[in-house]
Write a protein that holds these residues in place. Structure first.
Motif, mmCIF file in Angstrom:
data_model
loop_
_atom_site.group_PDB
_atom_site.id
_atom_site.type_symbol
_atom_site.label_atom_id
_atom_site.label_comp_id
_atom_site.label_asym_id
_atom_site.label_seq_id
_atom_site.Cartn_x
_atom_site.Cartn_y
_atom_site.Cartn_z
ATOM 1 N N GLY A 155 -25.182 82.851 39.088
ATOM 2 C CA GLY A 155 -26.312 83.776 39.103
ATOM 3 C C GLY A 155 -27.128 83.681 40.389
ATOM 4 O O GLY A 155 -28.344 83.903 40.395
ATOM 5 N N PHE A 156 -26.460 83.316 41.483
ATOM 6 C CA PHE A 156 -27.120 83.186 42.794
ATOM 7 C C PHE A 156 -27.019 84.512 43.548
ATOM 8 O O PHE A 156 -26.055 85.267 43.367
ATOM 9 C CB PHE A 156 -26.411 82.127 43.652
ATOM 10 C CG PHE A 156 -26.755 80.700 43.331
ATOM 11 C CD1 PHE A 156 -27.292 80.324 42.103
ATOM 12 C CD2 PHE A 156 -26.532 79.699 44.282
ATOM 13 C CE1 PHE A 156 -27.591 79.002 41.825
ATOM 14 C CE2 PHE A 156 -26.834 78.378 44.013
ATOM 15 C CZ PHE A 156 -27.360 78.021 42.793
ATOM 16 N N ALA A 157 -27.972 84.770 44.419
ATOM 17 C CA ALA A 157 -27.837 85.907 45.337
ATOM 18 C C ALA A 157 -26.637 85.644 46.255
ATOM 19 O O ALA A 157 -26.295 84.489 46.508
ATOM 20 C CB ALA A 157 -29.108 86.056 46.160
ATOM 21 N N TYR A 158 -26.021 86.742 46.711
ATOM 22 C CA TYR A 158 -24.810 86.610 47.531
ATOM 23 C C TYR A 158 -24.990 87.400 48.818
ATOM 24 O O TYR A 158 -25.336 88.583 48.778
ATOM 25 C CB TYR A 158 -23.618 87.158 46.726
ATOM 26 C CG TYR A 158 -22.340 87.250 47.509
ATOM 27 C CD1 TYR A 158 -21.609 86.109 47.817
ATOM 28 C CD2 TYR A 158 -21.836 88.487 47.941
ATOM 29 C CE1 TYR A 158 -20.423 86.185 48.537
ATOM 30 C CE2 TYR A 158 -20.650 88.569 48.651
ATOM 31 C CZ TYR A 158 -19.954 87.412 48.943
ATOM 32 O OH TYR A 158 -18.780 87.493 49.652
ATOM 33 N N TYR A 159 -24.775 86.724 49.945
ATOM 34 C CA TYR A 159 -24.965 87.408 51.233
ATOM 35 C C TYR A 159 -23.715 87.323 52.097
ATOM 36 O O TYR A 159 -23.342 86.253 52.564
ATOM 37 C CB TYR A 159 -26.162 86.814 51.988
ATOM 38 C CG TYR A 159 -27.468 87.090 51.289
ATOM 39 C CD1 TYR A 159 -28.003 88.373 51.293
ATOM 40 C CD2 TYR A 159 -28.139 86.091 50.597
ATOM 41 C CE1 TYR A 159 -29.189 88.652 50.621
ATOM 42 C CE2 TYR A 159 -29.327 86.359 49.929
ATOM 43 C CZ TYR A 159 -29.844 87.639 49.953
ATOM 44 O OH TYR A 159 -31.000 87.912 49.291
ATOM 45 N N ASP A 160 -23.096 88.471 52.245
ATOM 46 C CA ASP A 160 -21.961 88.573 53.163
ATOM 47 C C ASP A 160 -22.221 89.865 53.928
ATOM 48 O O ASP A 160 -23.054 89.894 54.826
ATOM 49 C CB ASP A 160 -20.664 88.600 52.363
ATOM 50 C CG ASP A 160 -19.441 88.691 53.259
ATOM 51 O OD1 ASP A 160 -19.596 88.576 54.474
ATOM 52 O OD2 ASP A 160 -18.332 88.895 52.721
ATOM 53 N N ASN A 161 -21.600 90.971 53.494
ATOM 54 C CA ASN A 161 -21.951 92.243 54.125
ATOM 55 C C ASN A 161 -23.383 92.666 53.789
ATOM 56 O O ASN A 161 -23.973 93.468 54.510
ATOM 57 C CB ASN A 161 -20.955 93.340 53.735
ATOM 58 C CG ASN A 161 -19.623 93.100 54.419
ATOM 59 O OD1 ASN A 161 -19.554 92.400 55.436
ATOM 60 N ND2 ASN A 161 -18.555 93.641 53.862
ATOM 61 N N GLU A 162 -23.923 92.064 52.707
ATOM 62 C CA GLU A 162 -25.319 92.335 52.347
ATOM 63 C C GLU A 162 -26.261 91.954 53.498
ATOM 64 O O GLU A 162 -27.341 92.513 53.643
ATOM 65 C CB GLU A 162 -25.710 91.542 51.092
ATOM 66 C CG GLU A 162 -25.019 91.971 49.815
ATOM 67 C CD GLU A 162 -23.541 91.578 49.731
ATOM 68 O OE1 GLU A 162 -23.045 90.894 50.644
ATOM 69 O OE2 GLU A 162 -22.904 91.980 48.745
ATOM 70 N N LEU A 163 -25.822 90.977 54.291
ATOM 71 C CA LEU A 163 -26.634 90.564 55.441
ATOM 72 C C LEU A 163 -26.710 91.662 56.485
ATOM 73 O O LEU A 163 -27.695 91.788 57.201
ATOM 74 C CB LEU A 163 -26.014 89.326 56.108
ATOM 75 C CG LEU A 163 -26.434 87.947 55.624
ATOM 76 C CD1 LEU A 163 -25.605 86.874 56.306
ATOM 77 C CD2 LEU A 163 -27.913 87.708 55.926
ATOM 78 N N LEU A 192 -21.977 94.913 61.840
ATOM 79 C CA LEU A 192 -20.780 94.510 61.105
ATOM 80 C C LEU A 192 -19.707 94.023 62.071
ATOM 81 O O LEU A 192 -19.066 92.994 61.872
ATOM 82 C CB LEU A 192 -20.251 95.701 60.287
ATOM 83 C CG LEU A 192 -19.041 95.434 59.397
ATOM 84 C CD1 LEU A 192 -19.376 94.418 58.319
ATOM 85 C CD2 LEU A 192 -18.566 96.724 58.732
ATOM 86 N N LYS A 193 -19.524 94.752 63.155
ATOM 87 C CA LYS A 193 -18.457 94.453 64.114
ATOM 88 C C LYS A 193 -18.812 93.241 64.982
ATOM 89 O O LYS A 193 -17.940 92.456 65.337
ATOM 90 C CB LYS A 193 -18.253 95.681 65.013
ATOM 91 C CG LYS A 193 -16.784 96.083 65.161
ATOM 92 C CD LYS A 193 -16.654 97.387 65.892
ATOM 93 C CE LYS A 193 -15.410 97.561 66.681
ATOM 94 N NZ LYS A 193 -14.603 96.554 67.148
#
Lengths: 201, 201
Positions: free
Chosen positions: B28-36, B52-53
């Motif tokens: 239940g943790f926040a997730y940051y990948d492309n969300e960043l 992104l690039k």
């Protein structure tokens, strides 16, 4: 559980040996650390004291030769006793892995057994401060500072490993699991590895 | 569980992102990948496509400058946009780690958060053949061979990481846990990390 092998590479003072011994005991696996020394001494004819001292150490009496040897893999006559010892160690480790489920500590065993599919290769490391505290608790004080003892031992292991394997010491690529025992903890590392040994890899 | 952060560094095709997402969902943790990317684009004013690039890429239009920059850490005017992007990323990652329990993928987050004691840094890797098979299954075929795609991507990530952190990419010392997903398996890696996050480190 089908026959499996666990190799443990470890930084000095990280608790890698304690973890290895506990995992072996809990799984009922044979355990080879100093136990290897007796076997190697018997088969090589070298004195056990010499095997113990040189089993993870490449000696270079001349720093210039050190660099040449490391850089060109030149087999220098001064290294012949160490090389002979390594070959004996190499053959014994290969044979032990054939014979039975076991845990083997150090001595490039991850590299020697790299082509086996029943072998899990693990590296245990920790930051300097954790290891310095730990070696004083486990091995006591002596005239040399804990940090110097750690640096000396790490340097020897790194040189030995890189000389015989042509790999980088501590590179995660060479291991299936690497753990920082200062954060994961010794007991949790033991539990982790016991779980990992149950995986059907 | 008290607030905790998990950073996941990963080799392309190793399944690191899948592992990170599943661990975040299960905890239940926040997730940051492309969300960043969205956050960085908003705060930096850069186009999301550019973020992104370039978010894990240092561009060197001249190979000679590449070597100078890597060797001397020279800040060249050609790098100013990337550096600006890195600084924005750096500040956002530090702020996110302050705010809430989260999983952050890549972008030198292990290095950026290295002084926090609530942060577990993990590296997921796997041999080339496993990753080549996997990227074809996950991302499909294209004109470039899977191995070349992997080598190109790894090279970019390694360059980016080493340029901004002055550390060696994949060195086990920089992580609390490193896992070879080809042997441990994606599902077991998820379970391992969920267990590791329960540790009172």
């Amino acid at each position: 559980m089908k026959k499996k092998i666990l190799t443990i590479s470890r930084e000095f003072g990280s608790g890698g040996r304690t973890i290895a011994k506990e995992v072996a005991d809990k799984l009922g696996f044979a355990y080879y650390d100093n136990e290897l020394v007796t076997k190697i001494a018997e088969e090589s004819g070298f004195d056990p004291e010499y095997v113990l001292k040189s089993g993870e150490e490449v000696k270079f009496s001349n720093p210039f030769l050190y660099n040449i040897s490391i850089n060109t893999r030149m087999v220098h006559s001064q290294l012949s006793a160490e090389n002979q010892l390594f070959v004996t160690q190499f053959n014994i480790i290969k044979r032990l892995a054939e014979e039975e489920s076991c845990v083997i500590v150090g001595r490039c065993s991850d590299y020697i057994l790299r082509n086996r599919d029943d072998c899990l290769n693990v590296h245990i490391h920790a930051p300097m401060d954790f290891r310095a505290d730990r070696i004083v608790r486990v091995y006591g004080e002596n005239d040399i500072s804990p940090k110097k003892r750690i640096n000396d031992k790490d340097k020897k292991r790194k040189t030995y490993y890189e000389y015989y394997t042509d790999r980088t010491w501590g590179d995660s690529k060479n291991f299936h699991i690497c753990l920082d025992s200062s954060v994961i903890g010794i007991e949790n590392s033991i539990d982790f590895l016991i779980n990992a040994m149950q995986i059907d890899y």
